[in-house]
Design a protein around this motif. Sequence first.
Motif, short mmCIF file in Angstrom:
data_model
loop_
_atom_site.label_atom_id
_atom_site.label_comp_id
_atom_site.label_asym_id
_atom_site.label_seq_id
_atom_site.Cartn_x
_atom_site.Cartn_y
_atom_site.Cartn_z
N UNK A 36 0.79 -1.23 0.00
CA UNK A 36 0.00 0.00 0.00
C UNK A 36 0.82 1.28 0.00
N UNK A 37 2.14 1.19 -0.16
CA UNK A 37 2.97 2.41 -0.19
C UNK A 37 2.99 3.01 -1.60
N UNK A 79 12.48 15.73 2.83
CA UNK A 79 12.70 14.29 2.95
C UNK A 79 12.68 13.93 4.42
N UNK A 80 12.19 12.74 4.73
CA UNK A 80 12.22 12.29 6.12
C UNK A 80 12.44 10.79 6.18
N UNK A 81 12.77 10.31 7.36
CA UNK A 81 12.97 8.87 7.51
C UNK A 81 12.29 8.40 8.78
N UNK A 82 11.85 7.17 8.75
CA UNK A 82 11.33 6.53 9.95
C UNK A 82 12.37 5.53 10.41
N UNK A 83 12.73 5.61 11.68
CA UNK A 83 13.60 4.58 12.26
C UNK A 83 12.65 3.73 13.11
N UNK A 84 12.66 2.44 12.85
CA UNK A 84 11.66 1.54 13.43
C UNK A 84 12.37 0.40 14.14
N UNK A 85 11.90 0.06 15.34
CA UNK A 85 12.47 -1.11 16.04
C UNK A 85 11.36 -2.11 16.29
N UNK A 86 11.68 -3.38 16.12
CA UNK A 86 10.69 -4.43 16.47
C UNK A 86 11.42 -5.51 17.25
N UNK A 131 2.90 7.11 7.04
CA UNK A 131 4.19 6.45 6.82
C UNK A 131 4.40 5.35 7.86
N UNK A 132 4.01 5.63 9.11
CA UNK A 132 4.19 4.62 10.17
C UNK A 132 3.30 3.40 9.93
N UNK A 133 2.11 3.64 9.39
CA UNK A 133 1.21 2.51 9.13
C UNK A 133 1.86 1.57 8.11
N UNK A 134 2.49 2.15 7.10
CA UNK A 134 3.20 1.32 6.10
C UNK A 134 4.37 0.58 6.77
N UNK A 135 5.11 1.30 7.62
CA UNK A 135 6.27 0.69 8.29
C UNK A 135 5.84 -0.50 9.14
N UNK A 136 4.70 -0.37 9.81
CA UNK A 136 4.20 -1.50 10.63
C UNK A 136 3.88 -2.70 9.76
N UNK A 139 16.35 -3.14 14.10
CA UNK A 139 15.99 -1.78 13.63
C UNK A 139 16.04 -1.74 12.11
N UNK A 140 15.09 -1.07 11.52
CA UNK A 140 15.18 -0.78 10.08
C UNK A 140 14.74 0.65 9.83
N UNK A 141 15.01 1.10 8.62
CA UNK A 141 14.78 2.50 8.28
C UNK A 141 14.06 2.59 6.95
N UNK A 142 13.12 3.51 6.87
CA UNK A 142 12.51 3.79 5.56
C UNK A 142 12.68 5.27 5.29
N UNK A 143 13.17 5.58 4.09
CA UNK A 143 13.30 6.98 3.68
C UNK A 143 12.10 7.35 2.81
N UNK A 144 11.54 8.53 3.08
CA UNK A 144 10.37 9.01 2.34
C UNK A 144 10.62 10.40 1.80
N UNK A 145 9.86 10.74 0.76
CA UNK A 145 9.74 12.13 0.31
C UNK A 145 8.38 12.61 0.80
N UNK A 146 8.32 13.82 1.37
CA UNK A 146 7.02 14.40 1.74
C UNK A 146 6.53 15.21 0.55
N UNK A 147 5.66 14.64 -0.25
CA UNK A 147 5.14 15.35 -1.43
C UNK A 147 3.79 15.97 -1.07
N UNK A 148 3.29 16.83 -1.93
CA UNK A 148 2.00 17.48 -1.66
C UNK A 148 0.89 16.44 -1.56
N UNK A 149 1.07 15.28 -2.21
CA UNK A 149 0.03 14.23 -2.19
C UNK A 149 0.25 13.17 -1.13
N UNK A 150 1.19 13.39 -0.23
CA UNK A 150 1.42 12.40 0.83
C UNK A 150 2.80 11.80 0.73
N UNK A 151 3.12 10.88 1.66
CA UNK A 151 4.49 10.33 1.68
C UNK A 151 4.77 9.40 0.49
#
Length: 355
Positions: A117-118, A189-196, A235-240, A251-263
């Motif tokens: 869904x990303x 640009x932004x990134x999510x750092x995620x730990x599971x 973005x977090x919902x996709x990361x989950x 830990x993993x990381x996802x890099x995103x662009x913040x566009x006018x239409x969403x991540x």
Amino acid sequence: MTPVPPGSTIGIIGGGQLGRMLSLAAAQLGYRCHIYAPEASGPAADVSAKWIQGDYGDTERLLEFARDVSVITFEFENIDPTPLRPLAESKPVFPPLLALEIGQDRIAEKSFAAELGGRTAPWAAVNSRDELEAAIAAIGLPAILKTVRFGYDGKGQARIKTVADADAAWTAIGECPAILEGMVHFDHEFSLIVARDQKGSVSFWDTPENVHKDGILATSTIPAADIVRQQVPSARALARRIAERFDYVGVFTIEFFASADGPVFNELAPRVHNSGHWTIEGATTSQFENHIRAILGLPLGATHLRGSMIEMRNLIGHDADNWLALASDPGAHLHLYGKHEARPGRKMGHITRIT
Ligand code: AMP
């Protein structure tokens, strides 16, 4: 998995600055690290118990390395997972090798993100000069040609502004399997750092806004711009979903662009990440410690902020030459990676400021 007790040894594949910071976090918790890497030495050597030199493809040597450790992880994603599979039969390997396989292949990671869904930039596969022509017609210009594998810090990329640039771009990336990616119009640009952890608990740190120069991360700043903060929940919902699909541990990381239409999903790194270095001083538990906790079977530590404004600035090439001036700033946390030679574009250290 029963938690691995302190005093045990962790095996880390890769010996760069990420291995160095993982080793330091492990030492704080009472664990030793053995490093496996093809070079004779590297930034992780200074702070780990043992360095084993060997090729990433040498299963025999890897099995020797595995014998003395309780759990294995990696700090580098450009390794072929095939020779690592026999290791996973002898010792636990985290994160799962499927994440490594997908994270190192731009086509696999984009398809995977889209399936969950990303949104990604428009892209087309390019395996020949003719296919590049067809991809330009399909995607339009300007666009970026990126190698499918082994790209990092802007390497393996060439921008194509007009059709006249196509030949040079194809040569510049080494005429190897690639994708042509349409330019994304983004504000930030932004990134999510995620730990599971091994029980499936997922935690996030605050989201930094990242600025790149010449394809290399220059700064990560918190708080991020409003548009980034608005896009964090989706973005977090996709990361989950990604974390769950991989049954990820670490830990993993996802890099995103913040566009006018969403991540817009850019890329996935199955490891700790440069845009999370600020967590060493800026969060209750760093990305490095939580990665180590997760692979050992320990619970994750809290990820709260320890300041309201945080900036991590990379020291690239000769930026670290004035180390004495940098060390003389009492408000700056200086990290130098122990690299002996400053080459252009080489990450030599970073500085974190918290206010
Ligand atoms: P990458 O290695 O794919 O993360 O690319 C490095 C940097 O190049 C990114 O962080 C962006 O600053 C820029 N970049 C990469 N792909 C695109 C794109 N499709 N549109 C706009 N900028 C991009």
